[in-house]
Design a protein around this motif. Structure first.
Motif, PDB file in Angstrom:
ATOM      1  N   GLU A  86       1.078  -1.131   0.020  1.00  0.00           N
ATOM      2  CA  GLU A  86      -0.119   0.116  -0.077  1.00  0.00           C
ATOM      3  C   GLU A  86       0.911   1.092   0.096  1.00  0.00           C
ATOM      4  OE1 GLU A  86      -2.746  -0.327   3.131  1.00  0.00           O
ATOM      5  OE2 GLU A  86      -4.162  -1.452   2.039  1.00  0.00           O
ATOM      6  N   LYS A  87       1.804   1.259   0.857  1.00  0.00           N
ATOM      7  CA  LYS A  87       2.830   2.406   1.046  1.00  0.00           C
ATOM      8  C   LYS A  87       3.459   2.591  -0.657  1.00  0.00           C
ATOM      9  CE  LYS A  87       4.404   2.741   5.629  1.00  0.00           C
ATOM     10  NZ  LYS A  87       5.051   2.024   6.575  1.00  0.00           N
ATOM     11  N   THR A  88       3.861   1.613  -1.304  1.00  0.00           N
ATOM     12  CA  THR A  88       4.552   1.644  -2.369  1.00  0.00           C
ATOM     13  C   THR A  88       3.444   2.322  -3.565  1.00  0.00           C
ATOM     14  OG1 THR A  88       5.738  -0.211  -1.988  1.00  0.00           O
ATOM     15  CG2 THR A  88       5.932   0.366  -4.188  1.00  0.00           C
ATOM     16  N   ALA A  89       2.255   1.674  -3.430  1.00  0.00           N
ATOM     17  CA  ALA A  89       1.113   1.891  -4.322  1.00  0.00           C
ATOM     18  C   ALA A  89       0.756   3.521  -4.229  1.00  0.00           C
ATOM     19  CB  ALA A  89      -0.088   1.213  -3.882  1.00  0.00           C
ATOM     20  N   LYS A  90       0.966   3.896  -3.034  1.00  0.00           N
ATOM     21  CA  LYS A  90       0.438   5.468  -2.675  1.00  0.00           C
ATOM     22  C   LYS A  90       1.608   6.175  -3.567  1.00  0.00           C
ATOM     23  CE  LYS A  90      -2.041   5.732   1.274  1.00  0.00           C
ATOM     24  NZ  LYS A  90      -2.085   5.881   2.943  1.00  0.00           N
ATOM     25  N   LYS A  91       2.585   5.960  -3.630  1.00  0.00           N
ATOM     26  CA  LYS A  91       3.654   6.785  -4.367  1.00  0.00           C
ATOM     27  C   LYS A  91       3.392   6.661  -5.704  1.00  0.00           C
ATOM     28  CE  LYS A  91       7.808   5.153  -5.330  1.00  0.00           C
ATOM     29  NZ  LYS A  91       9.111   4.571  -5.055  1.00  0.00           N
ATOM     30  N   PHE A  92       2.985   5.644  -6.171  1.00  0.00           N
ATOM     31  CA  PHE A  92       2.516   5.369  -7.978  1.00  0.00           C
ATOM     32  C   PHE A  92       1.228   5.993  -7.741  1.00  0.00           C
ATOM     33  CE2 PHE A  92       5.217   1.611  -7.449  1.00  0.00           C
ATOM     34  CZ  PHE A  92       6.306   2.133  -8.173  1.00  0.00           C
ATOM     35  N   LYS A  93       0.403   6.001  -6.932  1.00  0.00           N
ATOM     36  CA  LYS A  93      -1.064   6.658  -6.972  1.00  0.00           C
ATOM     37  C   LYS A  93      -0.893   8.200  -7.110  1.00  0.00           C
ATOM     38  CE  LYS A  93      -4.021   3.191  -4.646  1.00  0.00           C
ATOM     39  NZ  LYS A  93      -4.208   2.546  -3.265  1.00  0.00           N
ATOM     40  N   GLY A  94       0.261   8.840  -6.267  1.00  0.00           N
ATOM     41  CA  GLY A  94       0.352  10.014  -6.284  1.00  0.00           C
ATOM     42  C   GLY A  94       0.914  10.409  -7.808  1.00  0.00           C
ATOM     43  N   TRP A  95       1.690   9.628  -8.422  1.00  0.00           N
ATOM     44  CA  TRP A  95       1.988   9.887  -9.826  1.00  0.00           C
ATOM     45  C   TRP A  95       0.943   9.986 -10.746  1.00  0.00           C
ATOM     46  CZ3 TRP A  95       6.495  11.621 -12.600  1.00  0.00           C
ATOM     47  CH2 TRP A  95       7.643  11.784 -11.455  1.00  0.00           C
ATOM     48  N   ILE A  96      -0.041   8.955 -10.563  1.00  0.00           N
ATOM     49  CA  ILE A  96      -1.080   8.719 -11.498  1.00  0.00           C
ATOM     50  C   ILE A  96      -2.020   9.782 -11.383  1.00  0.00           C
ATOM     51  CG2 ILE A  96      -3.054   7.168 -12.104  1.00  0.00           C
ATOM     52  CD1 ILE A  96      -1.243   4.864 -11.059  1.00  0.00           C
ATOM     53  N   LEU A  97      -2.417  10.383 -10.063  1.00  0.00           N
ATOM     54  CA  LEU A  97      -3.219  11.368  -9.776  1.00  0.00           C
ATOM     55  C   LEU A  97      -2.654  12.718 -10.487  1.00  0.00           C
ATOM     56  CD1 LEU A  97      -5.872  11.994  -8.155  1.00  0.00           C
ATOM     57  CD2 LEU A  97      -4.123  12.955  -6.300  1.00  0.00           C
ATOM     58  N   ALA A 146       1.383   7.024 -17.365  1.00  0.00           N
ATOM     59  CA  ALA A 146       1.670   5.812 -18.130  1.00  0.00           C
ATOM     60  C   ALA A 146       3.092   5.265 -17.364  1.00  0.00           C
ATOM     61  CB  ALA A 146       1.925   6.011 -19.537  1.00  0.00           C
ATOM     62  N   VAL A 147       4.017   5.848 -16.997  1.00  0.00           N
ATOM     63  CA  VAL A 147       5.047   5.666 -16.261  1.00  0.00           C
ATOM     64  C   VAL A 147       4.691   4.915 -14.733  1.00  0.00           C
ATOM     65  CG1 VAL A 147       7.637   6.029 -15.148  1.00  0.00           C
ATOM     66  CG2 VAL A 147       6.757   6.699 -17.460  1.00  0.00           C
ATOM     67  N   ALA A 148       4.011   5.750 -14.047  1.00  0.00           N
ATOM     68  CA  ALA A 148       3.554   5.398 -12.934  1.00  0.00           C
ATOM     69  C   ALA A 148       2.790   3.631 -12.853  1.00  0.00           C
ATOM     70  CB  ALA A 148       2.618   6.117 -12.276  1.00  0.00           C
ATOM     71  N   GLN A 149       1.917   3.683 -13.767  1.00  0.00           N
ATOM     72  CA  GLN A 149       1.234   2.497 -14.021  1.00  0.00           C
ATOM     73  C   GLN A 149       2.269   1.427 -14.372  1.00  0.00           C
ATOM     74  OE1 GLN A 149      -1.885   2.316 -13.907  1.00  0.00           O
ATOM     75  NE2 GLN A 149      -3.187   4.086 -14.719  1.00  0.00           N
TER      76      GLN A 149
END
Ligand SMILES: [Zn+2]
Length: 112
Positions: free
Chosen positions: A43-54, A101-104
């Motif tokens: 979840e922590k890792t995903a949050k970082k990516f979620k920030g990028w995606i957002l 796209a990179v975050a995904q």
């Protein structure tokens, strides 16, 4: 409610209980705790990516608005302003797309 046997004291413990009422042993089990930790890390890792995606999505929309606004100004009195808005809009829009796209891709890579 089903009952479990406490591994420490042998007493009957409800499956809904977080700990043994007789000896206080935590009943979530080692496996669950390890699983919980793993979930937290993901979840922590995903949050970082979620920030990028957002951020990417926001940039995508902002860029889209700028592009459309620029297009509206094209072939009017504000033609040069329109072109500038269009260029900025396309750049922001493309950046947003790339960031998203990179975050995904990274999220996919990390979580398999
Ligand atoms: Zn016990």
């Amino acid at each position: 409610m089903p009952l479990l046997k406490c591994p420490d004291c042998g007493g009957a413990v409800s499956t809904a209980a977080e700990s043994c009422p007789h000896c206080g042993r935590p009943m979530t089990g080692t496996q669950d705790i390890v699983g919980g930790r793993r979930v937290q890390t993901v979840e922590k890792t995903a949050k970082k990516f979620k920030g990028w995606i957002l951020g990417g999505t926001l940039a995508f929309f902002a860029g889209g608005i700028l592009t459309v606004t620029g297009l509206c100004y094209m072939n009017t009195d504000s033609d040069s302003l329109g072109r500038k808005l269009l260029v900025v809009g396309v750049v922001v829009l493309a950046s947003g797309l790339i960031a998203g796209a990179v975050a995904q891709a990274l999220a996919w890579w990390h979580h398999g």
